[in-house]
Design an enzyme around this catalytic site. Structure first.
Site, PDB file in Angstrom:
ATOM      1  CG  HIS A 222     -11.959  -6.631   6.412  1.00 19.33           C
ATOM      2  ND1 HIS A 222     -11.386  -7.302   7.363  1.00 19.33           N
ATOM      3  CD2 HIS A 222     -11.263  -6.943   5.164  1.00 19.33           C
ATOM      4  CE1 HIS A 222     -10.240  -8.070   6.803  1.00 19.33           C
ATOM      5  NE2 HIS A 222     -10.189  -7.726   5.474  1.00 19.33           N
TER       6      HIS A 222
ATOM      7  CD  GLN B  57      -8.291  -6.717  -1.432  1.00 16.29           C
ATOM      8  OE1 GLN B  57      -7.722  -7.402  -0.558  1.00 16.29           O
ATOM      9  NE2 GLN B  57      -8.054  -7.100  -2.561  1.00 16.29           N
TER      10      GLN B  57
ATOM     11  CD  GLU C 228      -1.743  -2.080   1.602  1.00 15.09           C
ATOM     12  OE1 GLU C 228      -2.796  -3.122   1.484  1.00 15.09           O
ATOM     13  OE2 GLU C 228      -0.679  -2.769   1.993  1.00 15.09           O
TER      14      GLU C 228
ATOM     15  CG  PHE D 279      -6.433  -3.091   3.908  1.00 11.79           C
ATOM     16  CD1 PHE D 279      -6.544  -3.595   5.281  1.00 11.79           C
ATOM     17  CD2 PHE D 279      -6.635  -4.107   2.895  1.00 11.79           C
ATOM     18  CE1 PHE D 279      -7.312  -4.892   5.422  1.00 11.79           C
ATOM     19  CE2 PHE D 279      -7.157  -5.304   3.077  1.00 11.79           C
ATOM     20  CZ  PHE D 279      -7.519  -5.599   4.402  1.00 11.79           C
TER      21      PHE D 279
END
Length: 658
Positions: free
Chosen positions: A464, A419, A397, A423
């Site tokens: 997430h 994603q 990243e 992240f």
């Protein structure tokens, strides 16, 4: 020192000599000025000049170089006017950062130099992006980036080498192994025998070069870059050298054994090369005197210009107006043809339309190519635009954010897909320290959009599900967009990609496939910084964004007796504070709903602004509603308890009844 093995023309040898002499004389003068208090700090490159001069001379003048703070020779060999360098070091307006940064923390497109930031690693990924742009434009160019042995322990170094190797990018990674990272010797920094071994580990051609031998540096680099232009690939060079002075002058060198300083002192690149040229009758003491007189006059004349320049007079409006590059929004209105699509489809359509509109736009991210991304937003893009422009990336990243910046520097646009928004923490440094600050520091745009799939309500757990927009609204120089509807998402994404400033574009995963709307088929734009008034009333103002918009709409539908202004912010930076003030002055009450946990979020700042500017219009306290002060749990029942949605209705009624 062996100079006889390298075939270099006599005129080039003299050019290299003079190019080394100039930064040495400038440094000697700067050390005097430092002791006199006329400059504040100095990072010495004395004893390392051969590396900067050899590499810069070997490259073409239109090839980018990304130097460090000991590479004065890069700047002087590219013939930057000295008064501008002196003004930079004195914090004067004619310096490259107008007093906003110091030392060599600047770049200049005129001379194809991109300076480092104190967080050393990102510039390696930036070099990847610059080289990628050259490759995509089919330009046979090499990009050279410098770093020290200490920074080779940083994750950015390894990410950048990996990306360059996987993509066959023509980047010359130049590592100056000068013995110490500040005071820490190399044997306490890494275990491998040579730093060049690290390049081999990434499948990269690597070489060890005597960094104090100007002819070896120039000859070997010249040979390599000629071939790299024809056969693009990354090459790592470890230059063995030594730092003869402190990390910066205040540090001193007491931690360095004297015999080590003596040994390397005998290897001084300028003194040895001078002796060689004298022995070969290519140089005479008279010529040396003439060179020194010429350079000294140039130094003195340019110092006079810099010293005579007035000190900067702070101008608040100027500072505030130059955080972002000026962007003149153009309203593009579509025709009347629409289709009923989901939020996720609108984002995909918007990306596709922008890829057609801008042939210099590149999409990067994990699994975005043939797989179409984990949410399938770029499904089919490879077939339409090719793998050169729709690029799968390694899980790097930080390097990819930096590479996006490099693409921008070299005239392209970049959209990077995180994603998951969570992240972004792995790419946080280049986002907040490089993308956000480059235009303010030295006027360089960051034409980058980072897509941020975010949000809870989908049982994805702590890693997430975050809505981490507050990380970025706090950082001047970034723009933050957070649409709640398909129509807004497509139009705002178009504008974000057109805008030359860095944009964090938040996309709520829970809304991807649940929210439908009639959306124009054509390309169109919507302005950043303009809230949308979804309902009108006189009892209370509701301010929210993202999933909060739909929670508020559900609540109002359930409570039809409540008369409320409902403002969907749509963008958080720039923020439409005027729309908020106007509504609050009408209703007298304000409740702010955010999905993020409460403390330190955007709601807190809006509340403070309203309290400071609309206090006399308020008929009750400003109310904030946010999620619990915990990480986001996975279990559905725990997640529902966590989310602000479960507390909004009662808080709304409580404020109305106040």
């Amino acid at each position: 020192m062996n100079y006889t093995d390298f075939s270099v023309a006599e005129d080039v040898k003299l050019k290299l000599y003079k190019s080394m002499l100039k930064p040495r004389m400038i440094e000697e003068k700067m050390l005097i000025l430092l002791r006199q208090g006329k400059i504040s700090k100095w990072f010495s490159g004395i004893g390392q000049e051969a590396i900067s001069i050899g590499i810069t001379t070997a490259l073409d003048s239109d090839e980018y170089i990304l130097p460090m703070h000991r590479n004065l020779g890069v700047f002087t060999t590219r013939e930057i006017p000295l008064f501008r360098l002196f003004a930079q070091w004195q914090g004067k307006a004619s310096g490259f950062t107008q007093g906003r940064d110091r030392s060599f923390h600047f770049g200049t497109q005129d001379f194809k130099i991109v300076g480092m930031i104190s967080h050393l690693g990102p510039q390696l990924g930036v070099a990847d992006g610059i080289a990628l742009a050259h490759k995509l434009k089919k330009e046979n160019k090499v990009t050279a980036v410098f770093t020290g042995e200490g920074a080779t322990s940083e994750g950015d170094f390894h990410e950048a080498l990996n990306v360059a190797s996987v993509w066959d990018l023509p980047v010359l990674f130049c590592v100056e192994n000068n013995g110490y990272g500040l005071s820490t010797p190399t044997n306490e920094q890494f275990k491998c025998e040579h730093i060049a071994d690290k390049g081999v580990g990434y499948g990269m051609e690597s070489h060890i070069i005597d960094g104090n031998n100007i002819l070896e540096v120039y000859s070997k680099v010249s040979q390599l870059v000629r071939d790299m232009r024809i056969n693009p690939r990354p090459v790592m060079l470890e230059f063995k050298t030594f730092r003869m002075r402190g990390h910066e002058e205040a540090s001193g060198t007491k931690y360095v054994p004297q015999d080590l300083l003596d040994m390397w002192g005998e290897k001084d690149p300028l003194e040895n090369f001078t002796k060689y040229l004298l022995d070969e009758n290519l140089l005479s003491e008279k010529v040396i005197e003439n060179y020194k007189a010429e350079i000294q006059a140039e130094i003195d004349d340019n110092l006079k210009i810099a010293f005579n320049e007035n000190s900067i007079v702070p101008n608040e409006s100027k500072e505030l107006s130059e955080v972002y590059q000026n962007f003149k929004y153009k309203d593009i209105t579509p025709n009347k043809e629409t289709k009923n699509i989901r939020l996720i489809d609108a984002i995909s359509d918007g990306l596709r339309a922008s890829m057609k509109r801008f042939d210099n736009l590149v999409i990067m991210g994990q699994d975005v190519a043939e797989y179409g991304g984990v949410f399938k937003i770029t499904d089919g893009f490879v077939e339409d635009f090719g793998k050169e422009r729709v690029r799968n990336t390694p899980i790097c990243e930080s390097a990819i954010v930096s590479a996006a910046m490099g693409l921008s520097i070299n005239g392209m646009k970049a959209v990077m897909e995180m994603q998951f928004a969570d992240f972004a923490s792995s790419g946080f440094n280049p986002i907040v320290n490089y993308l956000a600050k480059s235009f303010y520091r030295w006027g360089e745009k960051a034409d980058v959009v980072i897509r941020m799939p975010c949000g809870g309500g989908v049982a994805a757990g702590p890693f997430h599900s975050q809505t981490n927009e507050a990380w970025f609204t706090k950082t001047p120089g970034l723009k933050v967009v957070y649409p709640a509807f398909p129509y807004d998402a497509k139009g705002l994404l178009a504008t974000a990609i057109e805008d030359p400033n860095p944009v964090m574009f938040f996309e709520h995963k829970g809304l991807y496939r649940s929210i439908y709307q009639e959306v124009p088929v054509d390309y169109y734009s919507l302005p950043l910084g303009k809230a949308s008034l979804l309902s009108q009333g006189d009892q209370i103002t509701i301010v929210t964004y993202g999933a909060g918009v739909h929670w508020a709409l559900e609540t109002l539908e359930k409570n039809k007796g409540i008369s409320a202004d409902l403002l969907d912010l749509r963008t958080l930076q720039p923020l439409d504070i005027t729309a908020i003030y106007d509504s609050v002055k009408k209703t007298g009450k304000l409740i702010i709903l955010q999905e993020d946990s409460l403390f330190g979020g955007i709601a807190s700042d809006i509340s403070a602004l309203v309290m400071e500017n609309c206090f006399e219009h308020l008929d009750g306290p400003v109310k904030r509603v946010g999620s619990l002060e915990t990480p986001i749990p996975f279990n559905a029942q725990l997640e529902q308890q966590y989310l602000a949605k479960s507390r909004f209705e009662s808080a709304l009624r409580e404020l109305i009844d106040y």
